[in-house]
Design a protein around this motif. Structure first.
Motif, PDB file in Angstrom:
ATOM      1  N   ARG A  40      56.314  57.206  23.301  1.00 42.49           N
ATOM      2  CA  ARG A  40      55.862  56.357  24.032  1.00 42.49           C
ATOM      3  C   ARG A  40      56.043  57.064  25.580  1.00 42.49           C
ATOM      4  NH1 ARG A  40      61.062  52.194  23.080  1.00 42.49           N
ATOM      5  NH2 ARG A  40      62.446  53.725  23.502  1.00 42.49           N
TER       6      ARG A  40
ATOM      7  N   PRO B  81      51.171  48.560  22.511  1.00 46.34           N
ATOM      8  CA  PRO B  81      50.905  48.099  23.771  1.00 46.34           C
ATOM      9  C   PRO B  81      50.917  46.595  24.036  1.00 46.34           C
ATOM     10  CG  PRO B  81      48.935  48.260  22.158  1.00 46.34           C
ATOM     11  CD  PRO B  81      50.044  48.781  21.472  1.00 46.34           C
ATOM     12  N   SER B  82      51.208  46.251  25.179  1.00 41.90           N
ATOM     13  CA  SER B  82      51.224  44.763  25.470  1.00 41.90           C
ATOM     14  C   SER B  82      49.705  44.355  25.674  1.00 41.90           C
ATOM     15  CB  SER B  82      51.949  44.686  26.864  1.00 41.90           C
ATOM     16  OG  SER B  82      53.205  44.875  26.589  1.00 41.90           O
TER      17      SER B  82
ATOM     18  N   LEU C 257      60.184  54.745  29.797  1.00 37.32           N
ATOM     19  CA  LEU C 257      60.920  54.063  28.836  1.00 37.32           C
ATOM     20  C   LEU C 257      62.213  54.722  28.148  1.00 37.32           C
ATOM     21  CD1 LEU C 257      58.292  51.789  27.062  1.00 37.32           C
ATOM     22  CD2 LEU C 257      60.079  50.798  28.349  1.00 37.32           C
TER      23      LEU C 257
ATOM     24  N   VAL D 261      61.650  45.124  19.766  1.00 39.19           N
ATOM     25  CA  VAL D 261      61.488  46.465  19.405  1.00 39.19           C
ATOM     26  C   VAL D 261      62.159  47.067  18.500  1.00 39.19           C
ATOM     27  CG1 VAL D 261      61.528  48.981  20.354  1.00 39.19           C
ATOM     28  CG2 VAL D 261      60.367  47.114  21.649  1.00 39.19           C
TER      29      VAL D 261
ATOM     30  N   GLU E 188      52.569  43.878  21.530  1.00 40.59           N
ATOM     31  CA  GLU E 188      53.997  43.430  22.193  1.00 40.59           C
ATOM     32  C   GLU E 188      53.353  42.205  23.025  1.00 40.59           C
ATOM     33  OE1 GLU E 188      56.734  46.496  23.189  1.00 40.59           O
ATOM     34  OE2 GLU E 188      56.897  46.703  21.332  1.00 40.59           O
TER      35      GLU E 188
ATOM     36  N   TYR F  21      62.637  42.029  25.131  1.00 42.06           N
ATOM     37  CA  TYR F  21      61.997  43.228  24.589  1.00 42.06           C
ATOM     38  C   TYR F  21      62.620  44.104  23.826  1.00 42.06           C
ATOM     39  CZ  TYR F  21      60.651  47.997  25.253  1.00 42.06           C
ATOM     40  OH  TYR F  21      60.386  49.569  25.043  1.00 42.06           O
TER      41      TYR F  21
HETATM   42  N1  GLU Z   1      54.943  47.666  25.158  1.00 41.73           N
HETATM   43  C1  GLU Z   1      55.523  48.702  26.011  1.00 41.73           C
HETATM   44  C2  GLU Z   1      54.346  49.507  26.821  1.00 41.73           C
HETATM   45  O1  GLU Z   1      52.938  48.862  26.685  1.00 41.73           O
HETATM   46  C3  GLU Z   1      55.860  50.071  24.861  1.00 41.73           C
HETATM   47  C4  GLU Z   1      57.329  49.661  24.246  1.00 41.73           C
HETATM   48  C5  GLU Z   1      57.458  50.794  23.185  1.00 41.73           C
HETATM   49  O2  GLU Z   1      56.830  51.439  22.883  1.00 41.73           O
HETATM   50  O3  GLU Z   1      58.634  50.627  22.624  1.00 41.73           O
HETATM   51  O4  GLU Z   1      54.710  50.074  27.599  1.00 41.73           O
END
Ligand code: GLU
Length: 307
Positions: A196, A8-9, A200, A182, A41, A178
């Motif tokens: 995820r 997570p961010s 994405l 990752v 993140e 990003y």
């Molecule tokens: N930080 C991203 C998010 O919160 C996820 C990134 C990933 O899982 O690669 O959606």
């Protein structure tokens, strides 16, 4: 080591969509005998909300999600990102880009270029032009790609093909971008399972391609992807904080306990209620619903999925 992760961010409290993805990532990891890691993140420091990393960890714990090892903070890992860029640079695969967002939008592009793809404007700058532009603004660093698309296999979506353009590796303020962070973190932490949200999915081909350049084809083949359906609001849009009582804290204020939220989320996945380690035996990736889960939260705090 073989591991899954949740990344997570720390930009606020986790909402039902984030929590459902986290439960799924834990179930996928544990069902396949993997360890499970937490990675914050937090490279976009402007979005980081103080205290939210700890609250996220507490909320995940309240649902029964456990992690192996200490959480990883991307903001502490600049040297690894820097090394990766240096490695690509030594292979001649990095160039400086001075374009503003506007210049990219307005630049002429090839007739079949995918929407949003970088048109390669700064790839061919002469040394002289580059020197001049450096005096105007600091450059971002872009990957010099040799292809236009790449395909990965996803456990839920099947083949996912998406554009690979000359994407940014380091922003012009020096922070790692990003996709680079990752790929480096997943590889160096032994992550070989990426679960995820499916918004994405289009990033996976770029990341897999970059992983191949940095760590070789075996590293690419080793990764298992599962992009899981989003949780959406009553209008069918990705759930957001403004959609009402959507965090554990807000739901607790309405008298809904974390266990109830966990059971609602499990129900939305056609899984039985109860502690996650008990639910594990019933988990079957092939039986997961693949549509987005539409959720509303009523004033009496009962989570409902509209009929
Ligand atoms: N930080 C991203 C998010 O919160 C996820 C990134 C990933 O899982 O690669 O959606």
């Amino acid at each position: 080591m073989s591991a899954g992760r949740y990344a997570p961010s720390p930009s606020g409290d986790l909402h039902l969509g984030n929590l459902r993805t986290a439960i799924l990532a834990w179930l996928f990891a544990k069902a396949s005998g993997r360890e499970f890691m937490l990675r914050y993140e937090d490279l976009d420091t402007g979005r980081t909300v103080p205290g939210s990393a700890d609250r996220q960890l507490a909320d995940l714990g309240a649902l029964g999600i456990t992690f192996d090892g200490e959480p990883v903070y991307q903001s502490h890992r600049q040297r690894y990102y820097h090394d990766a860029v240096a490695q690509l640079s030594a292979q001649g695969l990095v160039y400086e880009c001075f374009c503003t967002r506007r210049e990219i939008q307005e630049a002429p592009r090839a007739p079949h270029a995918p929407p949003g793809a970088y048109p390669g404007t700064c790839r061919e700058l002469t040394d002289e032009e580059r020197g001049r532009r450096r005096t105007e603004r600091p450059p971002a660093l872009r990957l010099c790609t040799e292809r236009t698309e790449f395909t990965v296999q996803d456990q839920l979506l099947g083949s996912v093909t998406a554009a690979v353009d000359d994407f940014v590796l380091a922003r012009n303020d020096g922070a790692a971008a990003y996709n680079l962070a990752v790929v480096v973190d997943d590889q160096l932490s032994g992550v070989d399972q990426v679960v995820r949200a499916d918004d994405l999915a289009d990033s996976a081909p770029r990341q897999a391609y970059l992983r191949g350049l940095l760590y070789g084809q075996t590293a690419v083949q080793a990764v298992q992807y599962a992009h899981v359906p989003l949780v959406v609001n009553a209008q069918g849009k990705r759930l957001a904080k403004r959609d009402g009582a959507v965090t554990l804290g807000q739901l607790a204020e309405q008298g809904v306990a974390a266990e109830q939220v966990r059971d609602s989320l499990l129900g939305s996945l056609n899984l039985p209620p109860g502690p996650l380690d008990k639910v594990l035996a019933a988990f079957d990736a092939a039986a997961l619903p693949l549509e987005p889960w539409m959720v509303t939260s009523t004033p009496d705090g009962v989570l409902k999925s509209p009929e």
